[in-house]
Design an enzyme around this catalytic site. Structure first.
Site, PDB file in Angstrom:
ATOM      1  N   TYR A   1       5.941  -9.980   3.659  1.00 41.87           N
ATOM      2  CA  TYR A   1       4.669  -9.267   3.867  1.00 41.87           C
ATOM      3  C   TYR A   1       4.186  -9.503   5.302  1.00 41.87           C
ATOM      4  O   TYR A   1       3.813  -8.568   6.015  1.00 41.87           O
ATOM      5  CB  TYR A   1       3.673  -9.802   2.842  1.00 41.87           C
ATOM      6  CG  TYR A   1       2.273  -9.245   2.886  1.00 41.87           C
ATOM      7  CD1 TYR A   1       1.983  -7.974   2.386  1.00 41.87           C
ATOM      8  CD2 TYR A   1       1.218 -10.002   3.399  1.00 41.87           C
ATOM      9  CE1 TYR A   1       0.679  -7.483   2.389  1.00 41.87           C
ATOM     10  CE2 TYR A   1      -0.091  -9.525   3.407  1.00 41.87           C
ATOM     11  CZ  TYR A   1      -0.347  -8.262   2.902  1.00 41.87           C
ATOM     12  OH  TYR A   1      -1.639  -7.778   2.914  1.00 41.87           O
TER      13      TYR A   1
ATOM     14  N   GLY B   1      -3.536   5.495   0.697  1.00 42.73           N
ATOM     15  CA  GLY B   1      -3.782   4.474  -0.332  1.00 42.73           C
ATOM     16  C   GLY B   1      -5.245   4.314  -0.695  1.00 42.73           C
ATOM     17  O   GLY B   1      -5.812   3.231  -0.572  1.00 42.73           O
TER      18      GLY B   1
HETATM   19  N1  LIG Z   1      -7.028  -7.356  -0.475  1.00 43.50           N
HETATM   20  C1  LIG Z   1      -6.967  -8.199   0.535  1.00 43.50           C
HETATM   21  O1  LIG Z   1      -7.517  -9.314   0.500  1.00 43.50           O
HETATM   22  C2  LIG Z   1      -6.201  -7.823   1.773  1.00 43.50           C
HETATM   23  C3  LIG Z   1      -6.128  -8.762   2.816  1.00 43.50           C
HETATM   24  C4  LIG Z   1      -5.443  -8.421   3.959  1.00 43.50           C
HETATM   25  C5  LIG Z   1      -4.869  -7.172   4.095  1.00 43.50           C
HETATM   26  N2  LIG Z   1      -4.931  -6.268   3.067  1.00 43.50           N
HETATM   27  C6  LIG Z   1      -4.301  -4.945   3.270  1.00 43.50           C
HETATM   28  O2  LIG Z   1      -5.180  -3.933   2.839  1.00 43.50           O
HETATM   29  C7  LIG Z   1      -4.423  -2.780   2.491  1.00 43.50           C
HETATM   30  C8  LIG Z   1      -4.897  -2.276   1.141  1.00 43.50           C
HETATM   31  O3  LIG Z   1      -4.559  -3.236   0.152  1.00 43.50           O
HETATM   32  P1  LIG Z   1      -5.490  -3.599  -1.079  1.00 43.50           P
HETATM   33  O4  LIG Z   1      -5.724  -5.049  -1.036  1.00 43.50           O
HETATM   34  O5  LIG Z   1      -6.618  -2.675  -1.158  1.00 43.50           O
HETATM   35  O6  LIG Z   1      -4.451  -3.367  -2.288  1.00 43.50           O
HETATM   36  P2  LIG Z   1      -4.458  -2.342  -3.491  1.00 43.50           P
HETATM   37  O7  LIG Z   1      -5.727  -2.387  -4.241  1.00 43.50           O
HETATM   38  O8  LIG Z   1      -3.197  -2.620  -4.232  1.00 43.50           O
HETATM   39  O9  LIG Z   1      -4.349  -0.921  -2.769  1.00 43.50           O
HETATM   40  C9  LIG Z   1      -3.162  -0.527  -2.152  1.00 43.50           C
HETATM   41  C10 LIG Z   1      -3.142   0.975  -1.998  1.00 43.50           C
HETATM   42  O10 LIG Z   1      -1.860   1.331  -1.451  1.00 43.50           O
HETATM   43  C11 LIG Z   1      -1.222   2.240  -2.342  1.00 43.50           C
HETATM   44  N3  LIG Z   1       0.226   2.075  -2.352  1.00 43.50           N
HETATM   45  C12 LIG Z   1       0.932   0.984  -2.735  1.00 43.50           C
HETATM   46  N4  LIG Z   1       2.249   1.256  -2.674  1.00 43.50           N
HETATM   47  C13 LIG Z   1       2.362   2.532  -2.271  1.00 43.50           C
HETATM   48  C14 LIG Z   1       3.456   3.396  -2.054  1.00 43.50           C
HETATM   49  N5  LIG Z   1       4.718   3.016  -2.281  1.00 43.50           N
HETATM   50  N6  LIG Z   1       3.217   4.649  -1.617  1.00 43.50           N
HETATM   51  C15 LIG Z   1       1.954   5.087  -1.411  1.00 43.50           C
HETATM   52  N7  LIG Z   1       0.871   4.322  -1.631  1.00 43.50           N
HETATM   53  C16 LIG Z   1       1.083   3.062  -2.052  1.00 43.50           C
HETATM   54  C17 LIG Z   1      -1.796   1.918  -3.719  1.00 43.50           C
HETATM   55  O11 LIG Z   1      -1.566   3.005  -4.601  1.00 43.50           O
HETATM   56  P3  LIG Z   1      -1.514   2.805  -6.212  1.00 43.50           P
HETATM   57  O12 LIG Z   1      -2.937   2.752  -6.683  1.00 43.50           O
HETATM   58  O13 LIG Z   1      -0.767   4.002  -6.688  1.00 43.50           O
HETATM   59  O14 LIG Z   1      -0.794   1.516  -6.469  1.00 43.50           O
HETATM   60  C18 LIG Z   1      -3.257   1.703  -3.352  1.00 43.50           C
HETATM   61  O15 LIG Z   1      -3.916   2.909  -3.184  1.00 43.50           O
HETATM   62  C19 LIG Z   1      -2.967  -3.206   2.499  1.00 43.50           C
HETATM   63  O16 LIG Z   1      -2.350  -2.790   3.700  1.00 43.50           O
HETATM   64  C20 LIG Z   1      -3.036  -4.726   2.456  1.00 43.50           C
HETATM   65  O17 LIG Z   1      -1.914  -5.325   3.038  1.00 43.50           O
HETATM   66  C21 LIG Z   1      -5.592  -6.565   1.907  1.00 43.50           C
END
Ligand SMILES: NC(=O)c1ccc[n+]([C@@H]2O[C@H](COP(=O)([O-])OP(=O)(O)OC[C@H]3O[C@@H](n4cnc5c(N)ncnc54)[C@H](OP(=O)(O)O)[C@@H]3O)[C@@H](O)[C@H]2O)c1
Length: 317
Positions: A196, A42
């Site tokens: 989640y 991701g």
């Molecule tokens: N942002 C926050 O504040 C926060 C806080 C706590 C934890 N997290 C965790 O951090 C991690 C990254 O999240 P993020 O906030 O950076 O969100 P994000 O910007 O939406 O990035 C998520 C990544 O995962 C990929 N992804 C989503 N669904 C997928 C699938 N079915 N198969 C393969 N890849 C997939 C997305 O690909 P696409 O670009 O193709 O959609 C993207 O590259 C996650 O595990 C999230 O739970 C984030």
């Protein structure tokens, strides 16, 4: 008397110390990862994109797993152009465990040794959706896919020892427990944030079993909350959520580059070489919620996860 949060006079109860930890200065490292093979999922936006850039800056050889070929290629080109490192790309939609299996086997075939695996890909859905395999989507993408991928890559990770596996979790795991009798939310009204949280809890439980099982193999398994940062998470939930996220939520969120720096620290700092089975709030070690480490439940979550991914492990040793 000093009554600032975090001082001895005003310590929050254990379960709330994550709030205090979020306000503390975070650690960083100058250690380099030149030529080390880092697999990360991701990387097309948010936390994963920033982590990939930071790893490339530290000299790592990137192996990315993304679901969108075009977006993945853009990141791949950017990393090779800006940092002069090797960046490989594999395509898999984590909703389909068969695609995770194919990507895992292809990586295992090509890379005899892996130094770091970062299970980052994640999703949040307000509405209950099922994967083609019939699992609730967040559970499938966040937990089952990363569990399967980690199991598939154990041989090259052992070859890379001392090697590290990081599970990108969330403080949101504190919102609720995990119901092993209803993993796919068939019996209860669906609540996206609770689903989640449940997926992240399953991941924490199994990370602990991985840590115990591979204690003697030089592979460490840690879990981290990347901070509350601006990203695309939740953007799949319709226009109103997108507007809310972009114009309201984002005002309170931090720069995702901070998450990239924290992930890099956990992946590279020499002080953590033998640290395993720990939960970090970015770079600060803390206790996860009690039900994420509840004795008795951990093995049950592992057994169920193993049973669910078993068909995709066939012939993989
Ligand atoms: N942002 C926050 O504040 C926060 C806080 C706590 C934890 N997290 C965790 O951090 C991690 C990254 O999240 P993020 O906030 O950076 O969100 P994000 O910007 O939406 O990035 C998520 C990544 O995962 C990929 N992804 C989503 N669904 C997928 C699938 N079915 N198969 C393969 N890849 C997939 C997305 O690909 P696409 O670009 O193709 O959609 C993207 O590259 C996650 O595990 C999230 O739970 C984030």
């Amino acid at each position: 008397m000093d009554l600032r949060l975090g001082t001895d006079d005003m310590k929050l109860p254990r379960e709330l110390q994550y709030i205090e930890n979020s306000l503390k200065p975070q650690r960083s490292t100058d250690a380099r990862l030149d030529g080390r093979v880092c697999v990360i999922t991701g990387t097309t936006s948010g936390v994963g994109y920033e982590a990939a850039k930071r790893l490339a800056q530290g000299g790592a050889e990137l192996v990315m797993i993304c679901r969108n070929q075009e977006k993945g290629r853009q990141v791949q080109n950017e990393l090779t152009r800006d940092y002069g490192v090797k960046a490989d790309l594999f395509i898999a939609d984590f909703q389909a465990l068969d695609e995770v299996r194919k990507a895992g086997l292809a990586i295992k075939e090509k890379y005899r040794r892996i130094d770091v695996l970062i299970n980052n890909a994640g999703v949040f859905s307000k509405r209950r959706r099922l994967t083609p395999d019939g699992h609730e989507m967040t559970f499938g993408v966040i937990h089952l896919a990363s569990f399967l991928l980690t199991r598939l890559l154990m041989a090259p990770l052992k070859q890379g020892a001392p090697s590290r596996v990081l599970f990108i979790s969330s403080e949101a795991h504190r919102f609720t427990g995990l119901n092993l009798n209803d993993l796919d939310w068939r019996k209860r009204p669906y609540l996206g944030m609770f689903a989640y949280a449940a997926a992240k809890i399953a991941q924490i439980h199994t990370a602990h079993v991985f840590a115990d099982q591979f204690q003697g193999d030089g592979v460490t398994f840690n879990i981290m909350h990347p901070g509350a940062v601006r990203s695309n998470i939740g953007m799949n939930n319709g226009l109103i959520y997108r507007l809310y996220s972009r114009y309201i939520l984002n005002l309170f969120l931090k720069d995702p580059a901070e998450s990239g720096e924290a992930i890099y620290y956990l992946a590279a700092d020499p002080s953590l070489e033998a640290v395993t089975g720990k939960f970090f709030n970015q770079t600060i070690e803390e206790e996860p919620a009690w039900y994420a480490v509840k004795p008795g439940l951990t093995q049950a979550v592992w057994d169920r996860s193993e049973a669910l991914v078993e068909p995709y492990m066939e012939g993989c040793g």
